[in-house]
Design a protein around this motif. Sequence first.
Motif, short mmCIF file in Angstrom:
data_model
loop_
_atom_site.label_atom_id
_atom_site.label_comp_id
_atom_site.label_asym_id
_atom_site.label_seq_id
_atom_site.Cartn_x
_atom_site.Cartn_y
_atom_site.Cartn_z
N LYS A 17 104.93 -13.48 18.66
CA LYS A 17 104.78 -14.70 17.86
C LYS A 17 103.53 -15.47 18.29
O LYS A 17 102.81 -16.01 17.45
N GLU A 20 100.54 -13.85 16.85
CA GLU A 20 100.48 -14.05 15.40
C GLU A 20 99.99 -15.44 15.00
O GLU A 20 99.25 -15.59 14.04
N TYR A 21 100.37 -16.46 15.75
CA TYR A 21 100.07 -17.84 15.37
C TYR A 21 99.05 -18.52 16.28
O TYR A 21 98.77 -19.71 16.10
N ASN A 53 94.96 -10.24 17.44
CA ASN A 53 96.02 -9.30 17.76
C ASN A 53 95.48 -7.87 17.84
O ASN A 53 96.03 -6.94 17.28
N VAL A 94 108.00 -22.32 14.88
CA VAL A 94 107.89 -20.90 15.24
C VAL A 94 108.82 -20.52 16.39
O VAL A 94 109.51 -19.52 16.33
N TYR A 100 114.13 -18.91 11.85
CA TYR A 100 112.80 -18.31 11.79
C TYR A 100 112.83 -16.92 11.16
O TYR A 100 112.06 -16.62 10.25
N LYS A 104 110.54 -16.06 7.86
CA LYS A 104 109.28 -15.76 8.52
C LYS A 104 108.08 -15.78 7.57
O LYS A 104 107.07 -16.40 7.86
N SER A 105 108.18 -15.14 6.42
CA SER A 105 107.01 -15.07 5.52
C SER A 105 106.64 -16.44 4.98
O SER A 105 105.46 -16.78 4.88
N LYS A 108 105.10 -18.45 7.86
CA LYS A 108 103.73 -17.99 8.13
C LYS A 108 102.78 -18.51 7.06
O LYS A 108 101.69 -19.00 7.37
N GLN A 109 103.18 -18.44 5.80
CA GLN A 109 102.32 -18.93 4.72
C GLN A 109 102.03 -20.41 4.89
O GLN A 109 100.88 -20.85 4.77
N LEU A 111 102.12 -22.21 7.69
CA LEU A 111 101.30 -22.48 8.87
C LEU A 111 99.88 -21.97 8.71
O LEU A 111 98.94 -22.61 9.21
N VAL A 112 99.69 -20.85 8.04
CA VAL A 112 98.34 -20.36 7.79
C VAL A 112 97.58 -21.38 6.95
O VAL A 112 96.43 -21.72 7.23
#
Length: 161
Positions: A17, A20-21, A53, A94, A100, A104-105, A108-109, A111-112
């Motif tokens: 995680k 990823e973030y 990553n 997160v 979570y 998750k998707s 993630k969207q 936070l991105v």
Amino acid sequence: MERQKLTDSEQIEMIDKMHEYLQIFRKLANYSSEELGEEIGVSRSTMINFERNVPNIRMSKAQYIALKTVLEYRANELKEKQNDDSLEKAINLVFYNADYDNNKSSIKQALVTAGAICGVSGGMAVSTLLGTLLGGAVPLVGAGITIGTVAGILNGMRKKR
């Protein structure tokens, strides 16, 4: 907050995680790759590889703990000094969100998109929208405002700028 001992698989999941973030957390914390790397004792290029990553370049458990500690400290600092709790909310979303895995998707969207606009509109706009996700009375899914809705709002804000 009391810390619990994690199993090896849970530790690997937390490190994944963070990989990823990490770039989003770094931007919300107002750090450059070089500055955050200095905080935990790694080079700028290593920090960039962590953010991307890159296969075979994984952070150790100690580096994960150092990053999480630095980011949580920075989150408290931003909240106290600038009344900006966007980093704190992103970390909570997160790492401390029981739903979570189910969302998750969408998380993630959101936070991105938050990471993309944080430099343009400032942390308070991001904080307000992430706060909607973490509000006590507003569940993550099935309520008036879902994670997907917040991601759409963030995308709309980014397009207007």
